[in-house]
Design an enzyme around this catalytic site. Sequence first.
Site, PDB file in Angstrom:
ATOM      1  N   ASP A 549      21.966   3.629  60.550  1.00  0.00           N
ATOM      2  CA  ASP A 549      20.983   4.067  61.546  1.00  0.00           C
ATOM      3  C   ASP A 549      19.570   3.656  61.129  1.00  0.00           C
ATOM      4  OD1 ASP A 549      20.033   5.323  63.830  1.00  0.00           O
ATOM      5  OD2 ASP A 549      21.203   7.139  63.502  1.00  0.00           O
ATOM      6  N   GLU A 552      15.522  -0.586  61.764  1.00  0.00           N
ATOM      7  CA  GLU A 552      14.458  -1.489  62.241  1.00  0.00           C
ATOM      8  C   GLU A 552      13.524  -2.010  61.143  1.00  0.00           C
ATOM      9  OE1 GLU A 552      16.241   0.789  65.300  1.00  0.00           O
ATOM     10  OE2 GLU A 552      15.115   1.542  63.590  1.00  0.00           O
ATOM     11  N   ASP A 626      18.667   4.829  71.106  1.00  0.00           N
ATOM     12  CA  ASP A 626      18.587   6.161  71.719  1.00  0.00           C
ATOM     13  C   ASP A 626      18.082   6.067  73.156  1.00  0.00           C
ATOM     14  OD1 ASP A 626      19.451   7.187  69.299  1.00  0.00           O
ATOM     15  OD2 ASP A 626      17.420   7.493  68.557  1.00  0.00           O
TER      16      ASP A 626
END
Length: 945
Positions: A549, A552, A626
């Site tokens: 997760d 980035e 998300d």
Amino acid sequence: MKKWLIYSIVFLTVFSSCKKSFKADGNALTFDIEGADQVKKVRLTLLQDDIVKVEATANANFDQTKSLTEAEQPSKFKDFEVTEHSSEWAIKTDALQVTVNKKSGAVAYFNADGSEIIKEKAVEGRTFSPVTVDSVAAYELRQQFDSPADEALYGLGQHQANEMNYKGKNEELFQYNTKVSVPFVVSTKKYGILWDNYSLSRFGDARPYAQINTLKLYDKAGNPGGLDASYREHGNNKHVFIERKESTIDYENLETVENFPKGVDFNNAIITWEGAIEADETGEFKFLCYYAGYTKLWVDGELQFDKWRTAWNPSVAKFSVQMEKGKKHNIKLEWIPDGGISYIGLKVLSPVDKKEQERLSFFSEMGQDIRYYFMKGESMDEVIGQYRTITGKAQVMPKWSMGFWQSRERYKTQDELLGALKEFRKRQIPIDNIVLDWSYWPQDAWGSHDFDLDRFPDAKAMIDEVHENNANIMVSVWPKFYESTEHYKQFDEKGWMYKRAIDDNVKDWIAQGYVGSFYDAYSEGARKLFWEQIKEKLYTKGFDAWWMDASEPDILSNASVQYRKDLMNPTAMGSSTQYFNAYALMNAKGIYEGQRSVDNDERVFILTRSGFAGLQKYGAVTWSGDIGTRWEDMEAQISAGINFAMSGLPYWTMDVGGFCVEKRYERATEGSEDMREWRELNTRWFQFGAFVPLFRVHGQYPFREVYNIAPEGHPAYESIVKYNKLRYRLMPYIYSLAGWTHFKDYTIMRGLAMDFTEDKNVYNIGDQFMFGPSLMACPVYEYKAREREVYFPAGNGWYDAHTGEFIKGGQKKVVNAPYEEMPLFVKAGSIVPTGVDIQYTSEKPDAPVTLLVYTGADATFELYEDEGTNYNYEKGNYTMIPMEWSEADQTLTIKARQGAFDGMVKDREFRVVVVDKNNPVDIAQKSFSFESVKYAGEEVKVSLK
């Protein structure tokens, strides 16, 4: 002219017919450019007869830094011919002709017959603008191409503005939650460009969007200087917090939102900006709105968009306005923040010349040289295959991963997770993977990889029980570590932690907030340590897959881009400015190489929220982050997923149902309109999700298990279960596609242009796609819609997959879309292998395979099988069974099996069903009238006249 035929050059030499010509070192040709203002040298490396690596430098020497995206090439290409002319050098292979202009260094590409494909812009096509970042001298870089006017361009990763064809469009390439940037485009002219740079980049216009005060602004009364801004209490319009004139709308990140007026409550406000805008030139102005909360925008009374996104995770909306010099256009922006700190910003790009806008162009913030790859194929599939030749092949994903995954944010206890899995088994709803999301660790120990023993008293026993129930389990692992953890200290003592967040005392959102940061994935040593920690604490317990997760990296959500760079600076490879976009690639590399170093038997599976060119070679899948639980978000995922797949990365998924939930759905009661819409949204999204490469449900409360969405017997429940079971019955087809991604460099989720390139009507269709070679999925993304328009590509007939109705290609048609079914069509001339009802992908391996033969044209298929979970296919341990349908003879030929593997089903039954206008079938039905064929590995012909 002089001409050299080069077969194999393994030494460095200089060919000269005048003062200086070029240098050749194997398959690399270096040209000195003496007439250009900036470029000093251009180097072309011929990787094969249809792939060229291009480098251009403004320095005396080329950058020697190894590419992070380029895979090891198997051998040096030898067969090419070089010819020198008065104004250019020409390189010829069997597939291409390439020229390099002696004065400008501009490169042009032609087919073998001399017809032009694409060429670099001749004048100022390359731009090197000196910059110094972190005391390193480098350049802002831009490369422009004169590309065909009638092409369509796809790729660039995954973006959320619902754009399909990027020809003439702009896209900023950086990584963000819900945004994944891959600097690659593939053209309907059957070529591709991979831009090899990791810094923040831009496709199209090289300029960043500007504040709206670059336009003339007027208030509602017509006075110049700004728009009327009104901050009022939501629900009590008479209560005005503040009214003032504003010349910018810029609350788009944590820094600029500090300028939000004091005393205005985000939880109870409605803000409007109203007035007029005026341009000092005529043309198409492009607008970009960052938004969170409920946002509407009108220009001249026409609604441009009406969207919602949760407060903490803004999205983007794009729109264009044709403006005339000196003419005012009324504008109104209405914004309702939806709890907590929310974000909004409105920016604009002034017009550029149409020819300039139509060029194919890449810009990057920082690099030493321009470096890109050009590739040309006979099809768009071939081009994507060449992309993987450059960046690495995709693995065959484990068979279980192609089944259904159940997830939620989050299973808070061991009992919750096991209870959900047992309920699926009890209800006989197929499932192969259940996911343990974040925060299974003690509250103050993020990064420890330990379990909170109050909630997860025996993680090993939990995992074992999942396996005993014929399922797999994925665990969430972040590159994030609280400074109090032992794991943080292990990284820190080696200098492998990003320290800015620690120095700035940046706290996260857990309880009172904890200070931590991310590890430096650009360090080889740090990647190895990251794996060792995961192996010790998690892998040894038996987890099957990794959820990486926030890759980035999202060290601080909603920080400005500059502060995001500061938070990950420096990297082990250099400035974060230069390496901004490749973190997820390096993070996945560490896990993939780590797991394969200790267990080369079980296939690596990584789910990561970000990605970059080459990610596919590390056993990784990307999901779309998300996203919101809105119909417009569902619609945007269709084009986002297609373009991601057409960026060369074959495996993609999303949170079916959306992650971030509108509060009205959280509060919805039985019988309410909100509950009806919630159920229909999830049903439609689930129908869509059954036809993307990975099939995964996830999201915030309300819980996403089908029995929590609707009770058994409800149309939502019945449709969701129906499409789940259909996915499993299609497993012989789907797992064959997974095999093809490795052996044929295939793309599972396909823009219509890939299969129908000559039909230009498909170029801008972003809400239909091919799932493999035969199935065309047409999701429904409007509430209460019971029909939708579908375009049927020309050159083929089509069958309604549910009714069997035959439809001619080359036409638009409004088709039925009942609540329970998504429009799904099968291309005439298809062989679709299907299986029996199963509860998990490895159940009943010797069950009969039904071959649905959709007549109307010749058809082929290759049924792929292997051991399902290991890498033995890399050693040749797999099978392909080719099949051919002859329309003229009405004969199906099941050819001899190719290959073998341990445990394969040697003798099986094929059940052949011929589908035509006189024999319609529903692909979702459980049984068909069939002709049984016994198959023992030798060729069998079945005449079905």
